[in-house]
Motif scaffolding. Structure first.
Motif, PDB file in Angstrom:
ATOM      1  N   HIS A 178      12.074 -25.067  -6.149  1.00 51.80           N
ATOM      2  CA  HIS A 178      13.351 -25.233  -6.854  1.00 51.80           C
ATOM      3  C   HIS A 178      13.503 -26.637  -7.442  1.00 51.80           C
ATOM      4  CE1 HIS A 178      14.628 -21.410  -5.330  1.00 51.80           C
ATOM      5  NE2 HIS A 178      14.679 -21.803  -4.080  1.00 51.80           N
ATOM      6  N   MET A 192      23.590 -21.060 -17.665  1.00 49.24           N
ATOM      7  CA  MET A 192      24.760 -21.496 -16.888  1.00 49.24           C
ATOM      8  C   MET A 192      25.982 -21.609 -17.800  1.00 49.24           C
ATOM      9  SD  MET A 192      25.633 -22.415 -13.824  1.00 49.24           S
ATOM     10  CE  MET A 192      27.278 -22.859 -13.334  1.00 49.24           C
ATOM     11  N   GLY A 229      15.931 -19.443 -10.295  1.00 47.91           N
ATOM     12  CA  GLY A 229      16.817 -20.422 -10.923  1.00 47.91           C
ATOM     13  C   GLY A 229      17.191 -19.970 -12.319  1.00 47.91           C
ATOM     14  N   ALA A 279      21.231 -28.496  -9.915  1.00 45.24           N
ATOM     15  CA  ALA A 279      22.444 -27.664  -9.889  1.00 45.24           C
ATOM     16  C   ALA A 279      23.699 -28.528  -9.866  1.00 45.24           C
ATOM     17  CB  ALA A 279      22.430 -26.739  -8.678  1.00 45.24           C
ATOM     18  N   GLY A 288      25.283 -27.607 -13.049  1.00 48.39           N
ATOM     19  CA  GLY A 288      26.149 -26.537 -12.539  1.00 48.39           C
ATOM     20  C   GLY A 288      27.507 -27.073 -12.126  1.00 48.39           C
ATOM     21  N   MET A 336      23.247 -19.172  -7.007  1.00 44.98           N
ATOM     22  CA  MET A 336      22.164 -19.720  -7.817  1.00 44.98           C
ATOM     23  C   MET A 336      21.479 -20.862  -7.072  1.00 44.98           C
ATOM     24  SD  MET A 336      24.989 -20.918 -10.496  1.00 44.98           S
ATOM     25  CE  MET A 336      26.172 -19.752  -9.852  1.00 44.98           C
ATOM     26  N   HIS A 337      20.354 -21.250  -7.607  1.00 42.36           N
ATOM     27  CA  HIS A 337      19.614 -22.392  -7.052  1.00 42.36           C
ATOM     28  C   HIS A 337      19.526 -23.476  -8.134  1.00 42.36           C
ATOM     29  CE1 HIS A 337      18.199 -18.998  -4.448  1.00 42.36           C
ATOM     30  NE2 HIS A 337      18.451 -19.896  -3.515  1.00 42.36           N
ATOM     31  N   GLU A 338      18.312 -23.773  -8.600  1.00 42.18           N
ATOM     32  CA  GLU A 338      18.209 -24.829  -9.602  1.00 42.18           C
ATOM     33  C   GLU A 338      18.742 -24.362 -10.961  1.00 42.18           C
ATOM     34  OE1 GLU A 338      15.791 -22.935  -8.586  1.00 42.18           O
ATOM     35  OE2 GLU A 338      14.078 -22.880  -9.954  1.00 42.18           O
ATOM     36  N   VAL A 339      19.276 -25.314 -11.707  1.00 44.96           N
ATOM     37  CA  VAL A 339      19.686 -25.054 -13.086  1.00 44.96           C
ATOM     38  C   VAL A 339      18.878 -26.042 -13.920  1.00 44.96           C
ATOM     39  CG1 VAL A 339      21.619 -24.893 -14.697  1.00 44.96           C
ATOM     40  CG2 VAL A 339      22.008 -24.448 -12.256  1.00 44.96           C
ATOM     41  N   CYS A 349      20.590 -27.351  -1.756  1.00 46.68           N
ATOM     42  CA  CYS A 349      20.907 -27.104  -3.138  1.00 46.68           C
ATOM     43  C   CYS A 349      20.107 -28.104  -3.987  1.00 46.68           C
ATOM     44  CB  CYS A 349      22.407 -27.297  -3.314  1.00 46.68           C
ATOM     45  SG  CYS A 349      23.020 -27.866  -4.875  1.00 46.68           S
ATOM     46  N   TYR A 405      26.182 -22.305  -4.768  1.00 43.53           N
ATOM     47  CA  TYR A 405      24.876 -22.933  -5.004  1.00 43.53           C
ATOM     48  C   TYR A 405      24.184 -23.036  -3.663  1.00 43.53           C
ATOM     49  CZ  TYR A 405      27.165 -24.137  -9.374  1.00 43.53           C
ATOM     50  OH  TYR A 405      27.837 -24.045 -10.563  1.00 43.53           O
TER      51      TYR A 405
END
Ligand SMILES: [Zn+2]
Length: 257
Positions: A78, A225, A219, A48, A52, A208-211, A44, A41
């Motif tokens: 993000h 995810m 993202g 996430a 995540g 990855m970045h944002e979830v 971050c 990540y």
């Protein structure tokens, strides 16, 4: 409004992006009996952590968070980023905290001395928080030069890039391949690579970045995810943070000799 930064598109930069992976490598060789997956990540965003890292923890897995500590608590494309306290909590929960420079600077455009000072500044912030020394690093924007690979290799056991590739039998620890888990096609491609690793066991890293439910193009969504996590479970992959994966792979390669 905070605009997303776009790395340079100059011809020389584009040429170097093709040449750099071939230069100043630190190859390891390994044989795997089953797939090995590392979730990473970058930056971050706080989303996430909840969508995540928490689902990973429910599987008994741990990931790697590449922290650029200047981003603590800020909001950009993000979304809201984790705070210093969040980073401490993530580390306490057993995730690896890796380096990502302090200011999230471009390794292609920044003089090496300046870049390394920024890397040290990030480590100082993390050390002040009681977080252990970072043993791996992710290049901000994936931007890197051969000289930077060498300079950072003196300090880190592994350096993660952004080239999407399943590593079968060999990996360059100075530019570890990684699949983006970005919404849509990129996530589909990452899942396909994970599924293919059932037949041909590989080390696959994901970044990855944002979830979040309305992600930027860098993202993914919580259902995406979840689909990635399911694919990893379906191939019975071993899941390890990057530093632990490297230790595991080195142990495996030592055992063969
Ligand atoms: Zn980043």
């Amino acid at each position: 409004m905070h605009n997303a930064y776009a790395p340079s598109n100059r011809i020389m930069t584009k040429v170097m992006r093709r040449i750099t992976p071939l230069r100043n490598r630190r190859d390891i060789r390994f044989t795997l009996d089953r797939p090995l997956v590392s979730f990473t990540y970058d930056d971050c965003p706080l989303s996430a952590v909840s969508h995540g890292l928490k689902p990973m923890e429910r599987e008994g897995w741990r990931g790697t968070v590449y922290v650029a500590s200047k981003l603590f608590g800020i909001t950009n494309h993000h979304g809201l980023h984790m705070s210093a306290d969040d980073a401490v909590a993530v580390a306490r929960n057993g995730h690896e905290i890796g380096g990502h420079s302090f200011s999230h600077i471009d390794g292609n455009l920044t003089p090496i001395d300046e870049f390394m000072a920024d890397v040290a500044r990030n480590q100082n912030v993390l050390t002040d928080l009681g977080i252990a020394n970072c043993s791996t690093f992710a290049y901000p924007f994936g931007e890197v030069t051969p000289a930077l690979k060498t300079a950072l290799s003196r300090q880190f056991i592994g350096l993660r890039g952004i080239t999407p590739k399943a590593m079968t039998g060999r990996a360059d620890l100075n530019q570890i391949a990684s699949y983006p888990v970005f919404q849509g096609q990129d996530t589909t491609r990452a899942i396909a690579a994970i599924k293919a690793s059932a037949e041909r066991p590989a080390w696959i890293t994901l970044f990855m970045h944002e979830v979040s439910h309305s992600p930027s193009k860098w993202g993914c969504t919580p259902p995406e995810m979840q689909a990635v996590i399911k694919a990893v479970k379906d191939v019975n992959a071993r899941v390890l943070p990057v530093a632990d994966a490297i230790t595991f792979l080195k142990g495996g390669s030592d055992a063969q000799h």
